[in-house]
Design a protein around this motif. Structure first.
Motif, short mmCIF file in Angstrom:
data_model
loop_
_atom_site.label_atom_id
_atom_site.label_comp_id
_atom_site.label_asym_id
_atom_site.label_seq_id
_atom_site.Cartn_x
_atom_site.Cartn_y
_atom_site.Cartn_z
N ILE A 86 -41.98 -12.66 -4.38
CA ILE A 86 -42.18 -10.81 -3.89
C ILE A 86 -41.29 -9.90 -2.21
O ILE A 86 -40.72 -9.82 -2.75
N THR A 87 -42.82 -11.18 -1.31
CA THR A 87 -41.67 -10.47 -0.42
C THR A 87 -40.32 -11.16 -0.04
O THR A 87 -39.13 -9.87 0.10
N VAL A 88 -39.82 -11.75 -0.98
CA VAL A 88 -38.17 -12.39 -0.89
C VAL A 88 -36.87 -11.31 -1.44
O VAL A 88 -36.62 -10.47 -1.23
N GLU A 89 -38.15 -10.62 -2.61
CA GLU A 89 -37.18 -10.52 -3.56
C GLU A 89 -37.06 -8.32 -2.87
O GLU A 89 -36.45 -7.60 -3.10
N VAL A 90 -38.52 -8.36 -2.51
CA VAL A 90 -39.03 -6.78 -1.83
C VAL A 90 -37.58 -6.69 -0.39
O VAL A 90 -37.59 -5.30 -0.72
N MET A 91 -37.80 -7.73 0.05
CA MET A 91 -37.17 -8.02 1.44
C MET A 91 -35.36 -7.46 1.18
O MET A 91 -34.61 -6.72 1.61
N LYS A 92 -34.86 -8.27 -0.12
CA LYS A 92 -33.32 -8.69 -0.56
C LYS A 92 -33.22 -6.72 -0.93
O LYS A 92 -32.09 -6.44 -0.72
N THR A 93 -34.14 -6.23 -1.80
CA THR A 93 -33.85 -4.71 -1.91
C THR A 93 -33.97 -3.90 -0.97
O THR A 93 -32.86 -3.28 -1.03
N SER A 94 -34.60 -4.28 -0.08
CA SER A 94 -34.92 -3.04 1.19
C SER A 94 -33.21 -3.39 1.82
O SER A 94 -32.72 -2.55 2.30
N LEU A 95 -32.67 -4.81 1.95
CA LEU A 95 -32.06 -4.56 2.74
C LEU A 95 -30.91 -4.63 2.46
O LEU A 95 -30.20 -3.66 3.34
N ASP A 96 -29.74 -4.58 1.78
CA ASP A 96 -29.29 -3.86 0.34
C ASP A 96 -28.89 -2.54 0.39
O ASP A 96 -28.46 -1.94 0.52
N PHE A 97 -30.11 -1.67 0.73
CA PHE A 97 -30.63 -0.77 0.62
C PHE A 97 -29.73 0.03 1.59
O PHE A 97 -29.01 0.93 2.28
N LEU A 114 -52.44 -6.29 -3.72
CA LEU A 114 -52.21 -4.99 -3.53
C LEU A 114 -51.57 -5.35 -1.80
O LEU A 114 -50.75 -5.03 -0.81
N ARG A 115 -52.37 -5.93 -0.82
CA ARG A 115 -52.23 -5.86 0.87
C ARG A 115 -51.09 -6.71 1.46
O ARG A 115 -50.56 -5.72 2.25
N PRO A 116 -51.24 -7.72 0.75
CA PRO A 116 -50.36 -8.53 1.81
C PRO A 116 -48.56 -7.80 0.23
O PRO A 116 -47.29 -7.88 1.47
N ILE A 117 -48.46 -7.29 -0.17
CA ILE A 117 -47.09 -6.81 -0.44
C ILE A 117 -47.12 -5.03 0.31
O ILE A 117 -45.98 -4.98 0.79
N VAL A 118 -48.04 -4.26 0.35
CA VAL A 118 -47.59 -3.55 1.48
C VAL A 118 -47.86 -4.00 2.81
O VAL A 118 -46.73 -3.66 4.20
N ALA A 119 -48.03 -5.10 3.50
CA ALA A 119 -47.97 -5.72 4.38
C ALA A 119 -45.75 -5.91 4.84
O ALA A 119 -45.78 -6.62 5.70
N ILE A 120 -45.61 -6.39 3.32
CA ILE A 120 -43.80 -6.42 3.83
C ILE A 120 -43.67 -5.84 4.74
O ILE A 120 -42.34 -5.72 4.93
N LEU A 123 -44.65 0.45 -0.39
CA LEU A 123 -44.61 -0.31 -0.74
C LEU A 123 -46.60 -0.31 -1.09
O LEU A 123 -46.80 -0.24 -1.88
N CYS A 124 -47.09 0.49 -0.50
CA CYS A 124 -48.33 0.75 -1.00
C CYS A 124 -48.65 1.45 -1.94
O CYS A 124 -49.43 1.36 -3.05
N LYS A 125 -47.09 2.58 -2.75
CA LYS A 125 -47.32 3.56 -4.00
C LYS A 125 -46.87 2.58 -4.53
O LYS A 125 -47.32 2.62 -5.88
N ILE A 126 -45.89 2.18 -4.61
CA ILE A 126 -45.16 0.83 -5.68
C ILE A 126 -46.59 0.03 -6.10
O ILE A 126 -45.93 -0.60 -7.21
N SER A 127 -46.65 -0.61 -5.26
CA SER A 127 -48.18 -1.75 -5.23
C SER A 127 -48.87 -1.70 -6.14
O SER A 127 -49.65 -2.01 -6.95
#
Length: 418
Positions: free
Chosen positions: A370-381, A243-249, A144-148
């Motif tokens: 953003i939180t929900v979309e990133v969670m969905k992608t990660s969950l699907d993965f 940036l910080r809240p994205i890493v917190a996901i 998440l740090c890298k992509i943010s």
């Protein structure tokens, strides 16, 4: 007007220690004991009103009655938010600054971040096949740090990813901490502010190019209502607040894996690739597992609600965790049931994992999409792209630690790409 007798008063001289000890359950324990949606107590020597539930949230997010200025203690500003940042602003200035954040978190931005996450997960999984075992929280945090940073336009060397991710994470971890954990968070903030300030300066003096529309460009050239650019320190603070809240996901991703592990009956349904069910599962993770414990504001002008006098200047805490587990809103709230989101109407005050109300006008987190979309992608993965084993480990989490995580941070082994 005198204080109303009906409002429960906590008899302790000061409840700061109890708050540290009980954490997420501090407000809820007393709400249950007093059978009331609100009570008065003392924290750090100050009189505080604590409240919980849908109606409390509706009142709390009324900008005519409450303001954020002076609500976040300096110790939280110095670790989590940065001093005098968007979270502590009110009125026109707040709306103007908030629109800047909203412009960076539109559906196309959400999709782009989720897309970057997918690419990075697939790259990481090749490495995991040879690693033997991984700690999911650490992998998520670094990814998440890298992509943010890539999404925001902030240059970040591969060799720096882990260190920067740890710093973002330490800021979040310092929220409810005292002693070494808190000091670590403050140190991380100073270091990160210095780094991002240099990046902002480089963009402004032309030695680093930033793409128009990127978070870096928009923060570097944002103008206040008076037409002035943010000073470099404030521009850095606000970019960190993107940036910080994205890493917190990473916390939500770790709890998603735990939710799947503890409720394996849903695995098959997630494997069918039903987008709606994926979203329902992600939302139930956000409701069920602990993230933000409570949020604070100060009374803007005196009023009475529920027989309680809210005097101007009083600090009020809204119980986020308790509202998300309120049996009046969520039948059997301590059961993990994604189905409860099937007919959910998106009510702004019932479901408040990242705050309540309208994100455009109030203080609800603009990054929820953003939180929900990133969670969905990660969950699907996790469900559809890899096979893995969950070895024996301590997956319990403490509700007295704020913020909290499963103790083992979710270890996975024998990972194979499907």
């Amino acid at each position: 007007m005198s204080s109303h007798a009906k409002v429960p008063h906590d008899k302790s001289i000061d409840n700061s220690f109890a708050l540290m000890k009980e954490g997420y359950r501090f407000i809820g324990n007393r709400i249950d004991a007093y059978q009331s949606d609100l009570f008065e107590t003392r924290l750090l020597g100050e009189k505080v009103i604590c409240m919980s539930g849908k109606e409390a949230a509706r009142i709390f997010y009324d900008t005519d009655r409450f303001q954020r200025k002076g609500a976040a203690p300096k110790r939280v500003q110095k670790s989590l938010f940065g001093e005098n940042a968007v979270q502590s602003m009110d009125g026109e200035k707040h709306i103007h600054r908030k629109l800047l954040f909203m412009s960076l978190m539109t559906p196309p931005h959400q999709k782009r971040l989720a897309g970057l996450m997918k690419v990075e997960w697939e790259k990481a999984a090749h490495k995991w096949e040879t690693d033997g075992k991984i700690v999911l929280f650490d992998e998520a945090k670094n990814t998440l740090c890298k992509i943010s940073c890539e999404w925001a336009g902030v240059p970040l060397k591969e060799s720096e990813v882990e260190e920067r991710a740890d710093d973002f994470s330490d800021m979040v971890d310092a929220f409810g901490a005292v002693g070494p954990r808190h000091r670590k968070g403050r140190k991380a903030r100073k270091k990160t502010e210095k780094w991002i300030q240099t990046v902002i300066e480089d963009v402004r003096n032309g030695s680093l190019e930033a793409e128009e529309g990127s978070a870096l460009y928009e923060m570097a050239f944002h103008r206040e209502l008076n037409g002035k650019k943010l000073d470099t320190e404030m521009a850095a603070i606000e970019l960190i607040n993107v940036l910080r809240p994205i890493v917190a996901i990473a916390t939500f991703i770790t709890f998603s894996a735990l939710g799947l592990h503890e409720n394996s009956q849903y695995k098959e349904k997630l494997q069918q690739g039903d987008e709606q069910f994926l979203e329902m599962f992600a939302q139930e993770v956000r409701r069920f597992y602990p993230f933000g414990p409570f949020v604070g504001a100060r009374v803007k002008k005196s009023f009475i609600w529920n027989d309680c006098e809210f005097k101007k200047g009083t600090l009020v805490l809204l119980d986020m965790y308790g509202t998300n587990h309120d049996p009046r809103i969520w039948g059997n709230p301590h059961e993990f049931r994604p189905e409860r989101f099937e007919d959910w109407d998106g009510a702004l005050f019932e479901f408040i994992p990242q705050g309540g109300g309208d994100p455009a006008k109030g203080h609800r987190c603009p990054g929820e999409g953003i939180t929900v979309e990133v969670m969905k992608t990660s969950l699907d993965f996790i469900v559809n792209k890899i096979d893995y084993e969950v070895p024996e480990q301590d997956l319990s989490y403490s509700l007295s630690k704020m913020p909290t995580l499963p103790n083992s941070c979710f270890i996975m082994k024998n990972i194979k790409l499907k």
